[in-house]
Write a protein that holds these residues in place. Structure first.
Motif, PDB file in Angstrom:
ATOM      1  N   GLN A 160     -38.663 120.938 -80.501  1.00  9.98           N
ATOM      2  CA  GLN A 160     -38.823 120.809 -81.803  1.00  9.98           C
ATOM      3  C   GLN A 160     -39.071 122.321 -82.086  1.00  9.98           C
ATOM      4  OE1 GLN A 160     -41.731 118.280 -83.939  1.00  9.98           O
ATOM      5  NE2 GLN A 160     -40.898 118.729 -85.649  1.00  9.98           N
ATOM      6  N   ALA A 161     -38.505 123.139 -83.068  1.00  9.59           N
ATOM      7  CA  ALA A 161     -38.653 124.495 -83.408  1.00  9.59           C
ATOM      8  C   ALA A 161     -39.338 124.697 -84.585  1.00  9.59           C
ATOM      9  CB  ALA A 161     -37.318 125.135 -83.510  1.00  9.59           C
ATOM     10  N   PRO A 162     -40.265 125.568 -84.937  1.00 14.85           N
ATOM     11  CA  PRO A 162     -41.025 125.736 -86.033  1.00 14.85           C
ATOM     12  C   PRO A 162     -39.956 125.421 -87.530  1.00 14.85           C
ATOM     13  CG  PRO A 162     -41.633 127.433 -84.783  1.00 14.85           C
ATOM     14  CD  PRO A 162     -40.235 126.622 -84.058  1.00 14.85           C
ATOM     15  N   GLY A 163     -40.389 124.318 -88.294  1.00 11.75           N
ATOM     16  CA  GLY A 163     -39.553 124.500 -89.494  1.00 11.75           C
ATOM     17  C   GLY A 163     -38.368 123.505 -89.393  1.00 11.75           C
ATOM     18  N   LYS A 164     -38.104 122.925 -88.045  1.00 15.65           N
ATOM     19  CA  LYS A 164     -36.939 122.029 -87.733  1.00 15.65           C
ATOM     20  C   LYS A 164     -37.223 120.668 -87.335  1.00 15.65           C
ATOM     21  CE  LYS A 164     -33.574 125.790 -86.742  1.00 15.65           C
ATOM     22  NZ  LYS A 164     -32.674 126.256 -85.845  1.00 15.65           N
ATOM     23  N   GLU A 165     -36.446 120.005 -87.405  1.00 19.47           N
ATOM     24  CA  GLU A 165     -36.737 118.382 -86.692  1.00 19.47           C
ATOM     25  C   GLU A 165     -36.725 118.327 -85.094  1.00 19.47           C
ATOM     26  OE1 GLU A 165     -35.115 115.923 -90.579  1.00 19.47           O
ATOM     27  OE2 GLU A 165     -34.278 115.583 -88.773  1.00 19.47           O
ATOM     28  N   ARG A 166     -37.417 117.458 -84.746  1.00 27.01           N
ATOM     29  CA  ARG A 166     -37.433 117.396 -83.362  1.00 27.01           C
ATOM     30  C   ARG A 166     -35.711 116.790 -82.880  1.00 27.01           C
ATOM     31  NH1 ARG A 166     -42.509 114.952 -80.595  1.00 27.01           N
ATOM     32  NH2 ARG A 166     -42.243 112.950 -81.917  1.00 27.01           N
ATOM     33  N   GLU A 167     -35.315 117.580 -81.882  1.00 30.81           N
ATOM     34  CA  GLU A 167     -33.630 117.146 -81.450  1.00 30.81           C
ATOM     35  C   GLU A 167     -33.740 116.764 -79.790  1.00 30.81           C
ATOM     36  OE1 GLU A 167     -31.430 120.366 -82.122  1.00 30.81           O
ATOM     37  OE2 GLU A 167     -32.421 121.803 -80.499  1.00 30.81           O
ATOM     38  N   GLY A 168     -32.945 115.877 -79.587  1.00 32.08           N
ATOM     39  CA  GLY A 168     -32.846 115.451 -78.249  1.00 32.08           C
ATOM     40  C   GLY A 168     -32.001 116.975 -77.612  1.00 32.08           C
ATOM     41  N   VAL A 169     -32.822 117.025 -76.407  1.00 26.46           N
ATOM     42  CA  VAL A 169     -32.194 117.915 -75.444  1.00 26.46           C
ATOM     43  C   VAL A 169     -31.273 117.407 -74.166  1.00 26.46           C
ATOM     44  CG1 VAL A 169     -32.579 120.062 -73.955  1.00 26.46           C
ATOM     45  CG2 VAL A 169     -33.855 119.562 -76.008  1.00 26.46           C
ATOM     46  N   ALA A 170     -31.960 116.596 -73.587  1.00 30.58           N
ATOM     47  CA  ALA A 170     -31.468 116.061 -72.154  1.00 30.58           C
ATOM     48  C   ALA A 170     -32.051 114.569 -72.047  1.00 30.58           C
ATOM     49  CB  ALA A 170     -31.218 116.841 -71.287  1.00 30.58           C
ATOM     50  N   SER A 171     -31.168 113.700 -71.266  1.00 29.77           N
ATOM     51  CA  SER A 171     -31.879 112.406 -71.044  1.00 29.77           C
ATOM     52  C   SER A 171     -31.341 111.847 -69.774  1.00 29.77           C
ATOM     53  CB  SER A 171     -31.888 111.407 -72.028  1.00 29.77           C
ATOM     54  OG  SER A 171     -32.519 111.800 -73.298  1.00 29.77           O
ATOM     55  N   ILE A 172     -31.950 110.968 -69.066  1.00 30.44           N
ATOM     56  CA  ILE A 172     -31.388 110.572 -67.754  1.00 30.44           C
ATOM     57  C   ILE A 172     -31.788 109.060 -67.787  1.00 30.44           C
ATOM     58  CG2 ILE A 172     -33.493 111.426 -66.516  1.00 30.44           C
ATOM     59  CD1 ILE A 172     -31.415 111.909 -63.953  1.00 30.44           C
ATOM     60  N   THR A 173     -30.953 108.123 -67.230  1.00 29.98           N
ATOM     61  CA  THR A 173     -31.226 106.808 -67.097  1.00 29.98           C
ATOM     62  C   THR A 173     -31.614 106.919 -65.421  1.00 29.98           C
ATOM     63  OG1 THR A 173     -29.647 105.905 -68.666  1.00 29.98           O
ATOM     64  CG2 THR A 173     -30.341 104.686 -66.809  1.00 29.98           C
ATOM     65  N   ILE A 174     -32.989 106.678 -65.273  1.00 26.40           N
ATOM     66  CA  ILE A 174     -33.517 106.847 -64.116  1.00 26.40           C
ATOM     67  C   ILE A 174     -32.907 105.729 -63.005  1.00 26.40           C
ATOM     68  CG2 ILE A 174     -35.573 107.961 -64.556  1.00 26.40           C
ATOM     69  CD1 ILE A 174     -37.133 105.219 -64.330  1.00 26.40           C
ATOM     70  N   GLY A 175     -32.770 105.894 -61.880  1.00 27.02           N
ATOM     71  CA  GLY A 175     -32.216 104.897 -61.091  1.00 27.02           C
ATOM     72  C   GLY A 175     -30.786 105.135 -60.831  1.00 27.02           C
ATOM     73  N   ALA A 176     -30.088 105.182 -62.014  1.00 27.14           N
ATOM     74  CA  ALA A 176     -28.541 105.216 -62.158  1.00 27.14           C
ATOM     75  C   ALA A 176     -28.159 106.614 -62.136  1.00 27.14           C
ATOM     76  CB  ALA A 176     -28.006 104.476 -63.307  1.00 27.14           C
ATOM     77  N   GLY A 177     -28.962 107.446 -62.545  1.00 32.02           N
ATOM     78  CA  GLY A 177     -28.686 109.135 -62.596  1.00 32.02           C
ATOM     79  C   GLY A 177     -27.534 109.592 -63.831  1.00 32.02           C
ATOM     80  N   PHE A 178     -27.480 108.611 -64.669  1.00 31.17           N
ATOM     81  CA  PHE A 178     -26.487 109.003 -65.752  1.00 31.17           C
ATOM     82  C   PHE A 178     -27.400 110.220 -66.759  1.00 31.17           C
ATOM     83  CE2 PHE A 178     -23.102 106.470 -64.488  1.00 31.17           C
ATOM     84  CZ  PHE A 178     -23.516 105.131 -64.338  1.00 31.17           C
ATOM     85  N   GLU A 179     -26.786 111.380 -66.784  1.00 35.76           N
ATOM     86  CA  GLU A 179     -27.235 112.180 -67.555  1.00 35.76           C
ATOM     87  C   GLU A 179     -26.632 112.627 -68.957  1.00 35.76           C
ATOM     88  OE1 GLU A 179     -28.074 114.428 -63.309  1.00 35.76           O
ATOM     89  OE2 GLU A 179     -27.195 115.859 -65.015  1.00 35.76           O
ATOM     90  N   TYR A 180     -27.274 113.140 -69.849  1.00 36.55           N
ATOM     91  CA  TYR A 180     -26.831 113.200 -71.280  1.00 36.55           C
ATOM     92  C   TYR A 180     -27.459 114.645 -71.633  1.00 36.55           C
ATOM     93  CZ  TYR A 180     -26.019 108.262 -70.696  1.00 36.55           C
ATOM     94  OH  TYR A 180     -25.591 107.027 -70.386  1.00 36.55           O
ATOM     95  N   TYR A 181     -26.569 115.238 -72.254  1.00 37.63           N
ATOM     96  CA  TYR A 181     -27.038 116.714 -73.082  1.00 37.63           C
ATOM     97  C   TYR A 181     -26.418 116.954 -74.238  1.00 37.63           C
ATOM     98  CZ  TYR A 181     -27.878 117.672 -67.987  1.00 37.63           C
ATOM     99  OH  TYR A 181     -28.368 117.588 -66.500  1.00 37.63           O
ATOM    100  N   ASP A 182     -27.457 117.817 -75.164  1.00 36.44           N
ATOM    101  CA  ASP A 182     -26.762 118.222 -76.363  1.00 36.44           C
ATOM    102  C   ASP A 182     -25.990 119.451 -75.978  1.00 36.44           C
ATOM    103  OD1 ASP A 182     -27.464 120.539 -78.594  1.00 36.44           O
ATOM    104  OD2 ASP A 182     -27.481 118.377 -79.274  1.00 36.44           O
ATOM    105  N   ASN A 183     -24.874 119.373 -76.954  1.00 37.25           N
ATOM    106  CA  ASN A 183     -23.876 120.413 -76.538  1.00 37.25           C
ATOM    107  C   ASN A 183     -24.541 121.883 -76.690  1.00 37.25           C
ATOM    108  OD1 ASN A 183     -21.684 118.826 -76.544  1.00 37.25           O
ATOM    109  ND2 ASN A 183     -21.539 118.856 -78.894  1.00 37.25           N
TER     110      ASN A 183
END
Length: 126
Positions: free
Chosen positions: A39-62
């Protein structure tokens, strides 16, 4: 109950690197989703990256694809975010979060994460 504690933030110049860590304790399922939001000042919180643990599937913001890498060390119960080629627009408070489900449909949906860390500040100067 799950507790998350972030570390590794700081100030760097553009083009530099940082590695964030998130130590997790408590009941985390073998296929749960762990993620990083910012979350940057004055902005909404946004997803950056996530991972399903154990399975290792990764997701990233562009905006971070090719520059950031998320990983999870199961033995240490620690989530990492390696951030390279940092830009001033990456400046934000970074939060670690945990969701009791796989990431595939919820990885960047803030309301789907039940547990949050206190945040660590990342500042990138030009």
């Amino acid at each position: 109950h799950v507790q998350l504690v972030e570390s590794g933030g700081g100030s760097v110049q553009a083009g530099g690197s940082l590695r964030l860590s998130c130590a997790a304790s408590g009941r985390i399922g073998s296929r749960d989703c762990l993620g990083w939001f910012r979350q940057a000042p004055g902005k909404e919180r946004e997803g950056v990256a996530s991972i399903t643990i154990g399975a290792g599937f990764e997701y990233y913001d562009n905006s971070v694809k090719g520059r950031f890498t998320i990983s999870h060390d199961n033995a240490k119960s620690t989530l990492y975010l390696q951030m390279n080629s940092l830009k001033p627009e990456d400046t934000a408070m970074y939060y670690c979060a945990a969701a009791s489900q796989r990431c595939v449909e919820i990885w960047n949906i803030e309301s789907e994460y039940e547990y949050w860390g206190q945040g660590t500040q990342v500042t990138v100067s030009s």
